[in-house]
Write a protein that holds these residues in place. Structure first.
Motif, PDB file in Angstrom:
ATOM      1  N   ILE A 181     -25.450 102.922  67.839  1.00  0.00           N
ATOM      2  CA  ILE A 181     -24.085 102.283  68.326  1.00  0.00           C
ATOM      3  C   ILE A 181     -23.166 103.431  68.361  1.00  0.00           C
ATOM      4  O   ILE A 181     -23.196 104.509  67.709  1.00  0.00           O
ATOM      5  CB  ILE A 181     -23.676 101.436  67.128  1.00  0.00           C
ATOM      6  N   GLU A 182     -22.537 103.640  69.718  1.00  0.00           N
ATOM      7  CA  GLU A 182     -21.392 104.395  69.982  1.00  0.00           C
ATOM      8  C   GLU A 182     -20.222 103.934  69.459  1.00  0.00           C
ATOM      9  O   GLU A 182     -19.770 102.779  69.772  1.00  0.00           O
ATOM     10  CB  GLU A 182     -21.450 104.579  71.364  1.00  0.00           C
ATOM     11  N   ALA A 183     -19.307 104.572  68.802  1.00  0.00           N
ATOM     12  CA  ALA A 183     -18.208 104.273  68.135  1.00  0.00           C
ATOM     13  C   ALA A 183     -16.980 105.445  68.037  1.00  0.00           C
ATOM     14  O   ALA A 183     -17.399 106.762  68.283  1.00  0.00           O
ATOM     15  CB  ALA A 183     -18.463 103.728  66.727  1.00  0.00           C
ATOM     16  N   ILE A 184     -15.926 104.919  67.944  1.00  0.00           N
ATOM     17  CA  ILE A 184     -14.848 106.123  67.837  1.00  0.00           C
ATOM     18  C   ILE A 184     -14.024 105.500  66.692  1.00  0.00           C
ATOM     19  O   ILE A 184     -13.507 104.197  66.776  1.00  0.00           O
ATOM     20  CB  ILE A 184     -14.011 105.971  69.154  1.00  0.00           C
ATOM     21  N   THR A 211     -13.653 101.347  67.441  1.00  0.00           N
ATOM     22  CA  THR A 211     -14.115 100.575  68.716  1.00  0.00           C
ATOM     23  C   THR A 211     -15.785 100.937  68.399  1.00  0.00           C
ATOM     24  O   THR A 211     -16.145 101.858  68.003  1.00  0.00           O
ATOM     25  CB  THR A 211     -13.532 101.081  69.999  1.00  0.00           C
ATOM     26  N   TYR A 212     -16.329 100.040  69.343  1.00  0.00           N
ATOM     27  CA  TYR A 212     -17.843 100.200  69.315  1.00  0.00           C
ATOM     28  C   TYR A 212     -18.665  99.822  70.543  1.00  0.00           C
ATOM     29  O   TYR A 212     -17.781  98.954  71.235  1.00  0.00           O
ATOM     30  CB  TYR A 212     -18.565  99.832  68.076  1.00  0.00           C
ATOM     31  N   GLU A 213     -19.579 100.505  70.962  1.00  0.00           N
ATOM     32  CA  GLU A 213     -20.450  99.739  72.203  1.00  0.00           C
ATOM     33  C   GLU A 213     -21.830  99.531  71.574  1.00  0.00           C
ATOM     34  O   GLU A 213     -22.409 100.653  70.894  1.00  0.00           O
ATOM     35  CB  GLU A 213     -20.512 100.796  73.344  1.00  0.00           C
ATOM     36  N   GLY A 214     -22.424  98.634  71.960  1.00  0.00           N
ATOM     37  CA  GLY A 214     -23.765  98.432  71.708  1.00  0.00           C
ATOM     38  C   GLY A 214     -24.790  98.218  72.899  1.00  0.00           C
ATOM     39  O   GLY A 214     -24.179  98.480  73.977  1.00  0.00           O
ATOM     40  N   PRO A 215     -25.943  97.845  72.979  1.00  0.00           N
ATOM     41  CA  PRO A 215     -26.811  97.535  74.033  1.00  0.00           C
ATOM     42  C   PRO A 215     -26.009  96.745  75.397  1.00  0.00           C
ATOM     43  O   PRO A 215     -25.427  95.744  74.925  1.00  0.00           O
ATOM     44  CB  PRO A 215     -28.010  96.746  73.601  1.00  0.00           C
ATOM     45  N   LEU A 229     -30.597 100.491  77.518  1.00  0.00           N
ATOM     46  CA  LEU A 229     -30.654  99.180  77.032  1.00  0.00           C
ATOM     47  C   LEU A 229     -29.666  98.252  77.394  1.00  0.00           C
ATOM     48  O   LEU A 229     -28.408  98.511  77.588  1.00  0.00           O
ATOM     49  CB  LEU A 229     -30.485  99.325  75.385  1.00  0.00           C
ATOM     50  N   GLY A 230     -30.391  96.996  77.858  1.00  0.00           N
ATOM     51  CA  GLY A 230     -29.431  95.946  78.099  1.00  0.00           C
ATOM     52  C   GLY A 230     -28.864  95.082  76.942  1.00  0.00           C
ATOM     53  O   GLY A 230     -29.329  95.395  75.810  1.00  0.00           O
ATOM     54  N   PHE A 231     -28.026  94.104  77.206  1.00  0.00           N
ATOM     55  CA  PHE A 231     -27.536  93.176  76.230  1.00  0.00           C
ATOM     56  C   PHE A 231     -28.617  92.704  75.185  1.00  0.00           C
ATOM     57  O   PHE A 231     -29.737  92.224  75.764  1.00  0.00           O
ATOM     58  CB  PHE A 231     -26.738  92.198  76.640  1.00  0.00           C
ATOM     59  N   GLU A 263     -25.090  90.750  65.715  1.00  0.00           N
ATOM     60  CA  GLU A 263     -24.789  91.255  64.069  1.00  0.00           C
ATOM     61  C   GLU A 263     -25.742  92.267  64.099  1.00  0.00           C
ATOM     62  O   GLU A 263     -25.127  93.206  63.128  1.00  0.00           O
ATOM     63  CB  GLU A 263     -25.403  90.022  63.385  1.00  0.00           C
ATOM     64  N   LYS A 264     -26.698  92.705  64.735  1.00  0.00           N
ATOM     65  CA  LYS A 264     -27.388  93.857  64.758  1.00  0.00           C
ATOM     66  C   LYS A 264     -26.589  94.984  65.017  1.00  0.00           C
ATOM     67  O   LYS A 264     -27.061  96.001  64.919  1.00  0.00           O
ATOM     68  CB  LYS A 264     -28.711  93.648  65.479  1.00  0.00           C
ATOM     69  N   VAL A 265     -25.500  94.672  65.882  1.00  0.00           N
ATOM     70  CA  VAL A 265     -24.594  95.970  66.542  1.00  0.00           C
ATOM     71  C   VAL A 265     -23.670  95.815  65.364  1.00  0.00           C
ATOM     72  O   VAL A 265     -23.060  97.126  64.919  1.00  0.00           O
ATOM     73  CB  VAL A 265     -24.395  95.674  67.811  1.00  0.00           C
TER      74      VAL A 265
END
Length: 441
Positions: A168-171, A216-220, A231-233, A238-240
């Motif tokens: 997970i990419e986050a700030i 903030t975050y980004e997942g698949p 990776l697609g959605f 909840e796994k993110v």
């Protein structure tokens, strides 16, 4: 790609082109505000950076100048104009005289990042387009210079997923320099296409000003994870979110009030956040902008009855050929063309029928009753994709839900262009729902 004979394609193209796909844009026929483009999708995409300008994500004059120069309906024109604006603004940012104070630095670099993001928006139809990655590198580098110049610098974090092979990419953004003030905290996620860097302007800056920490975050499927991890959605979001909550309640436990930990989901993120809230009991409240019940229903309503019949009959090859041929031939309105490009890219598939099959999983009905926290459910008077769905969500949540309909100029999808009203409304609700004192669930 193989094109069909005109006898075969003609009536299906006609059926397709009557569908009026908008993909979260809106009709300009009765717009309550001055239009920035005669193309409804581009009008919306110009309104986005204009709205972000109130928190430093651009400047009004340059964005209006871009609007003047962009040829309505021409994606290449949109890319080129914002690419030039980004580079022109980057030259200003790199001027040594600009570095005399942090405010100059962050406003110019945030603007650079915003303009590179807008230049990227129409590039996803061709996955081998080098701009997809080169624009994003420029955007990330610019944004990082912006958050480094905040009064309390933002910090990028990479959080390994505990279920699933992704990161997970986050700030993280602190609202206080104190190491012990336990402050309310927002966990903020976007949806179908927007980046976590957009979230700074739409949610983080207003929250920091009110004393809220933010992550903030980004997942698949979301911009940086899609690019860097291919990776697609995934529907089980909840796994993110759960690993993000883990991070916040462990690494930031000294500065987070765990009785005021709130999840925000924006746009398609209204589904993602609802899914996470159903399976993450440590959240105190959730904010859905907008409430999303069934993405398959929202997306298929944009198809003509003829195209929907082809898909639901299982004629997937025919369905794919017609849509992709129409896209290749340039016979789709901008919203439909962009929606296909972005949907296939974000869900990591080259097949429109596979996209529609995947999207069936993004429905809240099977788990909505598991949500047992206060939920703000946003609706928009001029919403074109999720019509009626926020009320469905609120009705299913019962006493846990507060349904709020944004009207007039704030009535566009996700209140684009009316960020002050959105922030005022959300934070007034949070103050009422959670209060300033600590409360258990």
């Amino acid at each position: 790609m193989r094109l069909h004979s005109s006898a075969y394609v003609g009536p299906l193209f006609a059926a397709l082109l009557h569908c009026g796909v908008t993909f979260a844009a809106y009709s300009t026929a009765n717009s309550p505000m001055l239009l920035l483009s005669n193309d409804s999708t581009m009008n919306f995409d110009l309104l986005t950076p204009l709205g972000e300008s109130i928190t430093g994500g651009g400047d009004v004059g340059p964005i209006l100048g871009a609007a003047k120069d962009i040829k309505a309906g021409n994606m290449t024109s949109f890319i080129d104009v914002f690419y030039k604006l980004a580079n022109d603004t980057k030259a200003q940012a790199e001027d040594p005289e600009n570095a005399y104070d942090p405010l100059n630095v962050r406003e110019t670099w945030f603007s650079v990042a915003s303009y590179f993001r807008k230049a990227d928006g129409y590039t996803h139809g061709n996955w081998s387009n080098p701009l997809i990655n080169s624009l994003w590198v420029e955007h990330i580098e610019a944004f990082d210079k912006g958050i480094a110049a905040l009064p309390i610098p933002g910090k990028r974090i990479r959080i390994p997923a505990t279920q699933g092979n992704f990161t997970i990419e986050a700030i993280w953004y602190s609202a206080s320099e104190s190491k012990h003030d336990k402050l309310p905290t927002l966990i903020i996620g976007n949806g179908f296409d927007a980046a976590q860097e957009d979230s700074y302007h739409n949610f983080v800056a207003p929250a920091l000003a009110r004393g809220w920490n933010c992550i903030t975050y980004e997942g698949p499927g979301q911009p940086t994870v899609r690019r860097d991890q291919n990776l697609g959605f995934i529907p089980d979001w909840e796994k993110v979110v759960t690993p993000v909550v883990d991070y916040v309640l462990s690494e930031k436990k000294h500065v987070v009030d765990n009785n005021r930990l709130v999840l925000i989901g924006n746009s398609f993120g209204g589904y993602l956040a609802a899914r996470a809230a159903a399976f993450e009991p440590r959240l105190s409240a959730a904010v859905l902008i907008d409430g999303v019940w069934d993405n398959y229903a929202a997306y298929t309503r944009e198809l003509s009855p003829e195209m929907l019949d082809i898909y639901e009959a299982g004629n997937y090859t025919q369905f794919d050929d017609v849509l992709l041929s129409a896209r290749e031939a340039g016979n789709l309105p901008t919203g439909a063309a962009w929606g296909i490009d972005q949907g296939l890219w974000a869900f990591y598939t080259h097949s429109p029928s596979d996209f529609f099959t995947q999207i069936k999983q993004y429905n809240v009905e099977s788990f909505i009753n598991k949500i047992k926290i206060p939920v703000f459910v946003g609706d928009a008077e001029l919403e074109s994709s999720y019509i009626g769905q926020p009320k469905q969500v609120a009705d299913a949540l019962g006493h846990w839900a507060t349904l709020h309909t944004f009207k007039g100029v704030a009535g566009f999808h996700c209140q684009t262009g009316s960020g002050q009203e959105l922030s005022r409304t959300i934070h007034a609700w949070l103050n009422k729902a959670l209060g300033k004192a600590n409360h258990g669930h």
